[in-house]
Write a protein that holds these residues in place. Sequence first.
Motif, short mmCIF file in Angstrom:
data_model
loop_
_atom_site.label_atom_id
_atom_site.label_comp_id
_atom_site.label_asym_id
_atom_site.label_seq_id
_atom_site.Cartn_x
_atom_site.Cartn_y
_atom_site.Cartn_z
N THR A 174 0.83 -1.20 0.00
CA THR A 174 0.00 0.00 0.00
C THR A 174 0.86 1.26 0.00
OG1 THR A 174 -1.67 -1.23 1.21
CG2 THR A 174 -1.88 1.17 1.21
N GLY A 175 1.88 1.28 0.88
CA GLY A 175 2.71 2.46 0.99
C GLY A 175 3.46 2.76 -0.30
N LEU A 200 0.97 3.89 -3.10
CA LEU A 200 0.43 5.25 -2.94
C LEU A 200 1.49 6.31 -3.19
CD1 LEU A 200 -1.87 4.85 0.21
CD2 LEU A 200 -2.49 4.69 -2.22
N VAL A 240 0.58 -14.67 -0.18
CA VAL A 240 -0.58 -13.80 0.02
C VAL A 240 -1.60 -14.06 -1.09
CG1 VAL A 240 -1.39 -11.43 0.11
CG2 VAL A 240 0.83 -12.03 1.10
N TRP A 251 -9.95 -9.62 0.00
CA TRP A 251 -9.67 -9.66 1.44
C TRP A 251 -8.28 -9.16 1.77
CZ3 TRP A 251 -13.18 -11.04 5.19
CH2 TRP A 251 -14.43 -11.45 4.69
N ALA A 268 -4.56 -6.76 0.40
CA ALA A 268 -4.05 -5.71 -0.48
C ALA A 268 -3.41 -6.32 -1.72
CB ALA A 268 -3.05 -4.86 0.29
N GLU A 274 7.29 -8.80 8.99
CA GLU A 274 5.95 -9.18 9.45
C GLU A 274 5.92 -10.68 9.72
OE1 GLU A 274 6.89 -8.54 6.36
OE2 GLU A 274 5.41 -7.39 5.24
N GLY A 296 4.41 -14.42 9.24
CA GLY A 296 3.94 -15.00 7.98
C GLY A 296 2.51 -15.46 8.06
N ARG A 297 2.16 -16.38 7.17
CA ARG A 297 0.79 -16.89 7.14
C ARG A 297 0.53 -17.84 8.29
NH1 ARG A 297 -3.14 -14.62 4.22
NH2 ARG A 297 -4.13 -16.64 3.90
N GLY A 339 2.23 -5.58 11.49
CA GLY A 339 2.79 -4.83 10.36
C GLY A 339 4.29 -4.88 10.39
N ALA A 351 2.43 3.74 4.07
CA ALA A 351 1.02 3.90 3.73
C ALA A 351 0.45 5.15 4.40
CB ALA A 351 0.23 2.67 4.17
N ARG A 382 -8.27 -6.12 6.06
CA ARG A 382 -8.50 -6.36 4.64
C ARG A 382 -7.76 -5.37 3.76
NH1 ARG A 382 -14.66 -8.04 5.30
NH2 ARG A 382 -14.75 -5.93 6.10
N LYS A 383 -7.08 -4.43 4.39
CA LYS A 383 -6.30 -3.45 3.63
C LYS A 383 -4.94 -3.29 4.31
CE LYS A 383 -8.90 -1.89 0.22
NZ LYS A 383 -9.51 -3.23 0.08
N GLY A 384 -3.98 -2.82 3.55
CA GLY A 384 -2.66 -2.56 4.12
C GLY A 384 -1.92 -3.84 4.45
N ARG A 385 -0.80 -3.65 5.07
CA ARG A 385 0.13 -4.71 5.36
C ARG A 385 -0.45 -5.80 6.27
NH1 ARG A 385 5.19 -3.92 4.51
NH2 ARG A 385 5.13 -1.68 4.24
N SER A 430 -3.24 -7.06 6.27
CA SER A 430 -4.10 -8.01 5.56
C SER A 430 -3.32 -9.27 5.18
CB SER A 430 -4.71 -7.37 4.31
OG SER A 430 -3.71 -7.15 3.32
N TYR A 431 -1.99 -9.16 5.05
CA TYR A 431 -1.19 -10.33 4.66
C TYR A 431 -1.27 -11.43 5.71
CZ TYR A 431 0.96 -6.85 1.60
OH TYR A 431 1.18 -5.87 0.69
N LEU A 432 -1.59 -11.03 6.93
CA LEU A 432 -1.62 -12.01 8.01
C LEU A 432 -2.91 -12.82 8.03
CD1 LEU A 432 0.64 -10.02 9.08
CD2 LEU A 432 0.03 -10.93 11.32
N GLY A 433 -3.88 -12.40 7.22
CA GLY A 433 -5.15 -13.11 7.22
C GLY A 433 -5.73 -13.15 8.63
#
Lengths: 332, 332, 207, 207
Positions: free
Chosen positions: A107-108, A111, A138, A143, A145, A220, A222-223, C32, C77, C172-175, C177-180
């Motif tokens: 996102t950052g 933008l 991802v 749901w 970005a 960050e 992970g999943r 994040g 962001a 659901r937006k931004g960083r 969201s990757y974590l679900g």
Amino acid sequence: MKKFLNTPESVLSDALAGMAAAHPGLHVDQNAGVIRRAEETRVGKVALLSGGGSGHEPLHGGFVGTGMLDAACPGEVFTSPVPDQMLAAAKAVERGSGVVFVVKNYTGDVLNFQMAAELAADEGIEVQTVLVDDDVAVQDSTWTAGRRGTGATVFVEKIAGALAEQGADLAAVAGIGRRVNEASRSFAVALTACTTPANGKPGFDLPDDEIEIGVGIHGEPGRHRQKLAPAREIVASAMDAILAEPALADAGQVIVMVNGLGGTPLMELYVVFHEVAALLADKGAAIARSLVGNYVTSLDMAGASITVCRADAELLSLWDAPVNTPALRWGL
Amino acid sequence: MKKFLNTPESVLSDALAGMAAAHPGLHVDQNAGVIRRAEETRVGKVALLSGGGSGHEPLHGGFVGTGMLDAACPGEVFTSPVPDQMLAAAKAVERGSGVVFVVKNYTGDVLNFQMAAELAADEGIEVQTVLVDDDVAVQDSTWTAGRRGTGATVFVEKIAGALAEQGADLAAVAGIGRRVNEASRSFAVALTACTTPANGKPGFDLPDDEIEIGVGIHGEPGRHRQKLAPAREIVASAMDAILAEPALADAGQVIVMVNGLGGTPLMELYVVFHEVAALLADKGAAIARSLVGNYVTSLDMAGASITVCRADAELLSLWDAPVNTPALRWGL
Amino acid sequence: MDIALTRQWVQAVAEAMDEHKDRLTQLDAAIGDADHGANMNRGFSAAVTALDTFEPESVGQLLTKVGNTLISSIGGASGPLYGSAFRAAGKALTTPEPDAAEFLAALRAGLAAIQAMGAAVLGDKTIVDAYAPALDAFAEELGAGGDLAHAAARAAKAADDGAHATIPLQARKGRASYLGPRSIGHQDPGATSTALIFEALAKVVNP
Amino acid sequence: MDIALTRQWVQAVAEAMDEHKDRLTQLDAAIGDADHGANMNRGFSAAVTALDTFEPESVGQLLTKVGNTLISSIGGASGPLYGSAFRAAGKALTTPEPDAAEFLAALRAGLAAIQAMGAAVLGDKTIVDAYAPALDAFAEELGAGGDLAHAAARAAKAADDGAHATIPLQARKGRASYLGPRSIGHQDPGATSTALIFEALAKVVNP
Ligand SMILES: Nc1ncnc2c1ncn2[C@@H]1O[C@H](COP(=O)(O)OP(=O)(O)O)[C@@H](O)[C@H]1O
Ligand SMILES: Nc1ncnc2c1ncn2[C@@H]1O[C@H](COP(=O)(O)OP(=O)(O)O)[C@@H](O)[C@H]1O
Ligand SMILES: [Mg+2]
Ligand SMILES: [Mg+2]
Ligand SMILES: [Mg+2]
Ligand SMILES: [Mg+2]
């Protein structure tokens, strides 16, 4: 936190000063926040420009040079650069044929580069953006970005850079960049968290026998988390995720990168590469070209990412074209 | 221990398999324990051969290729290779003009290469040995095994390799290697211990706010321990030790390497390089050439070494000569 | 809302960001990349510096200046999002010293800019989750005859509630969201910094 | 000393190295590079394997074979040192099945090879510090009319004492010398493996 630094505040400017001192082929403008080729981009050449948060070295500054980027904009650690940087960079390297922004899908970054593109347009500079989104950890859905941009950035910058060097026009350079992105997928695994200088401690706690699956390049989580497993199993699950992608479904020639996240030694990356090569051979895919090393890092994180790009003759010939940057160099 | 590996026993053969898969320019003979150029060394060229324990990647296998080594012998992790390996390598690459062994000064390396040289002599192969002993953290006295060989190995291999490629004879190639060694000094600092796969835990315990000064590349503790300090201070004390050496006392042109020990990211190495450059500028020395990255590692150790080589025009021109290896590549 | 008060607001936001930067960074570390505190602190301290030598003729000019400064100094962001919000708020103002209703309209333009840019809706676990309820509360209070001070106080409370309400949400937006599903259970850093901005507003307009 | 007994010795050394590999590696971690256990274990298990298919005509041939195998399989400092010692011992033997005095002479040739190669003297904190006192004790016992079994037992004890006595020493040879005074307070791994070798000898010759 144990790092070679003077103060957390000065780490970026100190590192940039070090880059400038180490690489006479780079011109580092600390005020503008721009790293560009010391040699001026030649008139008529499409300029290739990228950037993102710092902490991923050699990405992006280490890929500035003949056959690759014309300029890179380093943001603060893990923070995308501001539009002013990209505008200054675009003005410095544009030579009448427009500028391609290579933007990793965060996102950052999206933008800030978008604002920069608008500002550049206001100044009469034509900009095309190539968005890199290769990380299959991802899901690309409403749901999220969207898929993150990671290792494929190196492939995009190398191949689009080669085409730009050959004199192709803006649409062609952006076009091949997008094609490379579409043909590339990545997956990363972390053995440890990383520590940003500002935060001073690891971004997450990870027990001694657990690893994070599907991490990005910004520390960050992970999943999901799982127990440490043999390299063969870790690689197999990463490759399953990559090869499940339609873009990579059919066998054929591929360019493969096994990339260290900063804290993992080359020896382990070769162990990973061995497993990747064995799996690809099983699928009937041929590794036409490869990179093993630290190209897109996440500070001091121990971990590795795998990037696979389905390549045709055109992509391979652009891959082989001369490149002369701090981090990638051949044919020159 | 968190590493990408299958079993501690298989890490070396898996890594060698990965190297072979990643670098078509290398021929990896796992049985003989020899990495050599895929392309045969040309008749009449002096062959350059090195080796040592594994865990220092890209050293030495990553420096095999045109303009540098003809072959490298990887030992077990941190264990020098056995004479059989060097003999097999010497036989594979000798082309009638003799072989130069580049040996880092450790008892194990010295003894094994010495036995290999005797075995080679028995087979009619002329061998000259260049002993690398650049680490000023170790006093060269009757109280020690002499200064260790570390970063200068890269400089010796590059420059002697270039001269060998140009067709110089055995004495000349060995001679320039020795000259490079005499003109080079190194010093290393560790922020963390490293973990050998066989041991499975860090070689020493280091509190969160302490660092080891004057370490080698085998995970040994250093000369002393101190509190973590700003990069500027750490570099200043390392450079004091290096520049106190008579071989480097006078200002002039230097080749500098800031080398990561495996777990330290490039960003921090640039911070270190900035400080090194500032100090050298103060002394009136000019950095003619430089390397910043992971060249001589110590598994996953976080830390860095600094190597400075006093260079004249001949050394610089050989430095600039084409080289094409996995880890160093330019001019080709 | 006059120029002096607006200056004080920006100053108060800068102080709040400095005070809470570690907390914001910890929240960002969880879901994040651990930079939100540093980002906001850098941005608002740059805004204060920029205002030091800036003599605006209107609150609008001042807010626009703040927005531009945030854009040029934050990155990430939050830089374009907050920067565009302040810019849009500034540009929306037609009178030099807006009354409470005009100020509300400006704040609304700010939220619209964030949503136009980032496409987040309520419940996506973003800035919007604190910003939107804050405006609703602000408007409600004005509608009920309240003044700026009361409206700002209620907005601050609503923003803070909104920020807390992001905890059970999946981003659901931004960083994040990757974590679900792993993003659930953590408070959103951006919503939290928004709550701080409204809290600072309430503080400066409440004498 | 006959061929069967010598085989048993090598087998017993291999078993001891396997059993003590972690301890040897820990000792090496403290003042070296944490590989001595792996090195010795690799070397002697290779020696056992090599002997499986080797039918020597003399104890000397057997020891030479062991030495060559150690050289070809260990690497590091210990490979050439121990390898040369076994080789030299083997070559020193002129009778196929040496008596105790002849065996002592062979062991002496082994120590001489180690010192010729590594230039260590007593007190340098190396293999020599266990090996040399072991030979002294062995010789003393024979001189006093003792047999091989008693000589080996006394040698084993002396080697073990010698290994322990390396603790207060500062290393002057090998990797541990790099630590300077910091090498003091730790037992030398090579002296320790030498003690294991003599212990294995005592075990197999003591019925
Ligand atoms: N599309 C979006 N719309 C609104 N807010 C967003 C959006 N994406 C991210 N954010 C906000 O930005 C915050 C993170 O900001 P920051 O950490 O400064 O930037 P970055 O994620 O680039 O590191 C998130 O907590 C979230 O509130
Ligand atoms: N010059 C020497 N003479 C005798 N023994 C030595 C010498 N140098 C080293 N050693 C012995 O070798 C041991 C270390 O062996 P090892 O760990 O296998 O090799 P490396 O030091 O190459 O890792 C030391 O503990 C010491 O006893
Ligand atoms: Mg960020
Ligand atoms: Mg060793
Ligand atoms: Mg962030
Ligand atoms: Mg050792």
